[in-house]
Design a protein around this motif. Structure first.
Motif, PDB file in Angstrom:
ATOM      1  N   PRO A  95      14.709   2.796 -29.591  1.00  0.00           N
ATOM      2  CA  PRO A  95      16.090   3.139 -29.969  1.00  0.00           C
ATOM      3  C   PRO A  95      16.545   4.451 -29.341  1.00  0.00           C
ATOM      4  O   PRO A  95      15.852   5.471 -29.430  1.00  0.00           O
ATOM      5  N   GLY A  96      17.698   4.415 -28.665  1.00  0.00           N
ATOM      6  CA  GLY A  96      18.267   5.621 -28.075  1.00  0.00           C
ATOM      7  C   GLY A  96      17.569   6.094 -26.827  1.00  0.00           C
ATOM      8  O   GLY A  96      17.823   7.220 -26.371  1.00  0.00           O
ATOM      9  N   ARG A  97      16.722   5.241 -26.230  1.00  0.00           N
ATOM     10  CA  ARG A  97      15.960   5.667 -25.062  1.00  0.00           C
ATOM     11  C   ARG A  97      16.108   4.692 -23.898  1.00  0.00           C
ATOM     12  O   ARG A  97      16.474   3.528 -24.077  1.00  0.00           O
ATOM     13  N   GLY A  98      15.798   5.193 -22.714  1.00  0.00           N
ATOM     14  CA  GLY A  98      15.632   4.367 -21.535  1.00  0.00           C
ATOM     15  C   GLY A  98      14.153   4.383 -21.168  1.00  0.00           C
ATOM     16  O   GLY A  98      13.298   4.646 -22.025  1.00  0.00           O
ATOM     17  N   ALA A  99      13.829   4.113 -19.897  1.00  0.00           N
ATOM     18  CA  ALA A  99      12.425   4.085 -19.505  1.00  0.00           C
ATOM     19  C   ALA A  99      12.290   4.321 -18.008  1.00  0.00           C
ATOM     20  O   ALA A  99      13.213   4.069 -17.225  1.00  0.00           O
ATOM     21  N   LEU A 100      11.124   4.827 -17.627  1.00  0.00           N
ATOM     22  CA  LEU A 100      10.718   4.909 -16.223  1.00  0.00           C
ATOM     23  C   LEU A 100       9.691   3.824 -15.973  1.00  0.00           C
ATOM     24  O   LEU A 100       8.677   3.740 -16.677  1.00  0.00           O
ATOM     25  N   LEU A 101       9.943   2.984 -14.970  1.00  0.00           N
ATOM     26  CA  LEU A 101       8.972   1.992 -14.516  1.00  0.00           C
ATOM     27  C   LEU A 101       8.320   2.555 -13.261  1.00  0.00           C
ATOM     28  O   LEU A 101       8.945   2.622 -12.201  1.00  0.00           O
ATOM     29  N   LEU A 102       7.077   2.988 -13.372  1.00  0.00           N
ATOM     30  CA  LEU A 102       6.356   3.591 -12.251  1.00  0.00           C
ATOM     31  C   LEU A 102       5.362   2.582 -11.697  1.00  0.00           C
ATOM     32  O   LEU A 102       4.484   2.101 -12.426  1.00  0.00           O
ATOM     33  N   ARG A 103       5.500   2.271 -10.405  1.00  0.00           N
ATOM     34  CA  ARG A 103       4.584   1.331  -9.741  1.00  0.00           C
ATOM     35  C   ARG A 103       3.721   2.120  -8.757  1.00  0.00           C
ATOM     36  O   ARG A 103       4.182   2.532  -7.692  1.00  0.00           O
ATOM     37  N   ALA A 104       2.460   2.326  -9.126  1.00  0.00           N
ATOM     38  CA  ALA A 104       1.542   3.129  -8.315  1.00  0.00           C
ATOM     39  C   ALA A 104       0.506   2.218  -7.659  1.00  0.00           C
ATOM     40  O   ALA A 104      -0.155   1.432  -8.340  1.00  0.00           O
ATOM     41  N   ARG A 105       0.372   2.335  -6.347  1.00  0.00           N
ATOM     42  CA  ARG A 105      -0.552   1.486  -5.597  1.00  0.00           C
ATOM     43  C   ARG A 105      -1.310   2.345  -4.591  1.00  0.00           C
ATOM     44  O   ARG A 105      -0.719   3.145  -3.866  1.00  0.00           O
ATOM     45  N   GLY A 106      -2.618   2.184  -4.585  1.00  0.00           N
ATOM     46  CA  GLY A 106      -3.462   2.908  -3.648  1.00  0.00           C
ATOM     47  C   GLY A 106      -4.012   1.965  -2.585  1.00  0.00           C
ATOM     48  O   GLY A 106      -4.565   0.913  -2.906  1.00  0.00           O
ATOM     49  N   HIS A 107      -3.837   2.324  -1.327  1.00  0.00           N
ATOM     50  CA  HIS A 107      -4.341   1.528  -0.208  1.00  0.00           C
ATOM     51  C   HIS A 107      -5.631   2.178   0.291  1.00  0.00           C
ATOM     52  O   HIS A 107      -5.612   3.317   0.779  1.00  0.00           O
ATOM     53  N   ARG A 108      -6.736   1.451   0.186  1.00  0.00           N
ATOM     54  CA  ARG A 108      -8.048   2.002   0.519  1.00  0.00           C
ATOM     55  C   ARG A 108      -8.387   1.670   1.971  1.00  0.00           C
ATOM     56  O   ARG A 108      -8.670   0.529   2.313  1.00  0.00           O
ATOM     57  N   HIS A 109      -8.359   2.688   2.831  1.00  0.00           N
ATOM     58  CA  HIS A 109      -8.709   2.511   4.243  1.00  0.00           C
ATOM     59  C   HIS A 109     -10.197   2.830   4.390  1.00  0.00           C
ATOM     60  O   HIS A 109     -10.606   3.985   4.334  1.00  0.00           O
ATOM     61  N   LEU A 110     -10.994   1.793   4.591  1.00  0.00           N
ATOM     62  CA  LEU A 110     -12.451   1.951   4.652  1.00  0.00           C
ATOM     63  C   LEU A 110     -13.009   1.633   6.031  1.00  0.00           C
ATOM     64  O   LEU A 110     -14.224   1.610   6.214  1.00  0.00           O
ATOM     65  N   TRP A 111     -12.155   1.355   6.974  1.00  0.00           N
ATOM     66  CA  TRP A 111     -12.590   1.006   8.328  1.00  0.00           C
ATOM     67  C   TRP A 111     -11.949   1.966   9.301  1.00  0.00           C
ATOM     68  O   TRP A 111     -10.780   2.283   9.189  1.00  0.00           O
ATOM     69  N   LYS A 112     -12.725   2.475  10.251  1.00  0.00           N
ATOM     70  CA  LYS A 112     -12.144   3.415  11.207  1.00  0.00           C
ATOM     71  C   LYS A 112     -13.044   3.542  12.427  1.00  0.00           C
ATOM     72  O   LYS A 112     -14.265   3.489  12.319  1.00  0.00           O
ATOM     73  N   GLY A 113     -12.426   3.671  13.584  1.00  0.00           N
ATOM     74  CA  GLY A 113     -13.170   4.040  14.790  1.00  0.00           C
ATOM     75  C   GLY A 113     -14.049   2.950  15.354  1.00  0.00           C
ATOM     76  O   GLY A 113     -15.046   3.237  16.011  1.00  0.00           O
ATOM     77  N   GLY A 114     -13.721   1.681  15.158  1.00  0.00           N
ATOM     78  CA  GLY A 114     -14.458   0.603  15.801  1.00  0.00           C
ATOM     79  C   GLY A 114     -15.771   0.247  15.147  1.00  0.00           C
ATOM     80  O   GLY A 114     -16.660  -0.327  15.789  1.00  0.00           O
ATOM     81  N   ASP A 115     -15.944   0.606  13.863  1.00  0.00           N
ATOM     82  CA  ASP A 115     -17.183   0.229  13.180  1.00  0.00           C
ATOM     83  C   ASP A 115     -17.342  -1.279  13.123  1.00  0.00           C
ATOM     84  O   ASP A 115     -18.450  -1.795  13.067  1.00  0.00           O
TER      85      ASP A 115
END
Length: 391
Positions: free
Chosen positions: A258-278
């Motif tokens: 009652p009497g309020r709004g809201a914040l919808l927060l969408r948090a996403r983490g992208h995991r980069h686990l490959w690098k340099g031609g492994d």
């Protein structure tokens, strides 16, 4: 999605695969859009040391405890699963975790993070969760049961292909022949294009209705496998003025306090686990098990409960500031809240963990972007719009 596509297929040359599909991973300015996950040819599940009793066979729980049955079905990546923030298993398969009776937060991360699922474990009983990563290695379904990932069959796709052919081939053909109307062949070509366009035009309203019907069917099929929104603290009262973890594709959002709004927060983490031609490695459970720590979220300086995924924060009307911190990266944005309305903000973090030259694990500087995005609560009642927003 193709019916006969091999979900477990892995490119033999990752560097070439990423190079040929660069648009999937970076924008025109070279900024990352999605993760480059660690792919494995040997993704069998492995139990990690943890305070919880974890096994690949069903255990007998002691008094006051139950069992979590967690099915990890990945598309060639090596996911890491955690319970209450503690990693318990890495890889592809089924694990059983003995837990005290009560609510527990279960989190699975692969190339990207997803909303955790809060599961209620009963004494002497088994609670099941299924995590499935689709062939695009970006779409994840996580909930109490497996769902059919294939879209319903429909002839609407044939209609859309016909429209594309008309636009790509028919329109240029008509423009070319418009300059030679005195020739019979040109008049015939123009007439054929016009007839095709007139034949397709009456089906436009049907396409919209068919798209809505297919979206409703997909949502209905996914419904049994979706996690339900849960207010924090877990197991506490579902009070409207409490923050809530709403999941990745919620069927409904919490009601406004009652009497309020809201914040919808969408948090996403992208995991980069490959690098340099492994390239593709046979197994690197240590690297794959380095899960992304949850972000810290502060609104007007007050730290609130947060995980990766989609959160609903009730707030009084007015101006507010949200700050998100991920590892060493920090970003903030101001936003307005109106009574009975939701303001949506998306947080995308790119996290880099790799093997260094000495084969030790190295974490590079993360990248965090915070952006406001359009959202209207009435979209939840429109199957096509709701599916588009949450996908």
């Amino acid at each position: 999605m193709l019916h006969d596509l091999d979900r477990k297929a892995i490119p033999k040359d990752l560097a070439r695969s990423y190079g040929n599909n660069a648009g999937h991973y970076t924008d025109p300015l070279g900024r990352p859009l999605r993760s480059k996950p660690l792919l494995h040819r040997d993704p069998a599940v492995a139990v990690l040391p943890s305070p919880h009793e974890t096994a690949t066979t069903r255990p007998v729980p002691p008094d006051g405890s139950g069992v979590l049955e967690l099915v990890l079905d990945s598309a060639a990546t090596m996911p890491v699963a955690a319970v209450d923030g503690t990693p318990v298993a890495v890889g592809d398969g089924t694990v059983y975790v003995v837990l005290p009776a009560g609510p527990h937060e279960v989190d699975v991360q692969s190339g990207a993070t997803a909303s955790p699922v809060v599961v209620d474990v009963s004494a002497g009983a088994t609670a099941a969760l299924v995590w499935r990563e689709e062939v695009d290695r970006a779409t994840v379904r996580f909930g109490p049961k497996a769902v059919d990932p294939l879209p319903p069959r429909s002839k609407v796709y044939l209609y859309e292909w016909a429209v594309i052919v008309l636009l790509v081939c028919g329109v240029p053909l008509a423009l070319v022949n418009a300059f030679s109307l005195d020739e019979t062949g040109s008049r015939i070509a123009l007439g054929a294009v016009a007839v095709l366009a007139l034949a397709l035009l009456p089906f436009a309203p049907w396409r919209r209705r068919e798209r809505e019907r297919l979206a409703a069917l997909r949502l209905a099929n996914e419904g049994p496998g979706l996690a339900r929104p849960v207010h924090y603290p877990w197991g506490g009262p579902d009070a409207a003025d409490r923050p809530a973890l709403v999941g990745d594709r919620p069927e409904a959002l919490p009601e406004f306090a009652p009497g309020r709004g809201a914040l919808l927060l969408r948090a996403r983490g992208h995991r980069h686990l490959w690098k340099g031609g492994d390239g593709v490695v046979p197994r690197d459970a240590e690297l794959a098990s380095r899960r992304a720590a949850p972000p810290a979220v502060r609104i007007d300086g007050l730290e609130l409960p947060a995980t990766w995924g989609n959160w609903w924060y009730p707030l009084p009307p007015g101006k507010h500031t949200v700050e998100v911190e991920v590892e060493t990266a920090r970003s903030s944005v101001e936003f307005d809240v109106r009574e009975g309305e939701a303001t949506a903000i998306r947080a995308d973090a790119h996290l880099y963990t790799r093997r260094g030259d000495d084969r030790g694990i190295v974490s590079d500087e993360p990248r965090l972007v915070l952006d406001a995005e359009e959202f209207r609560p009435e979209w939840m009642g429109d199957p096509a719009r709701r599916l588009e927003y949450w996908s």
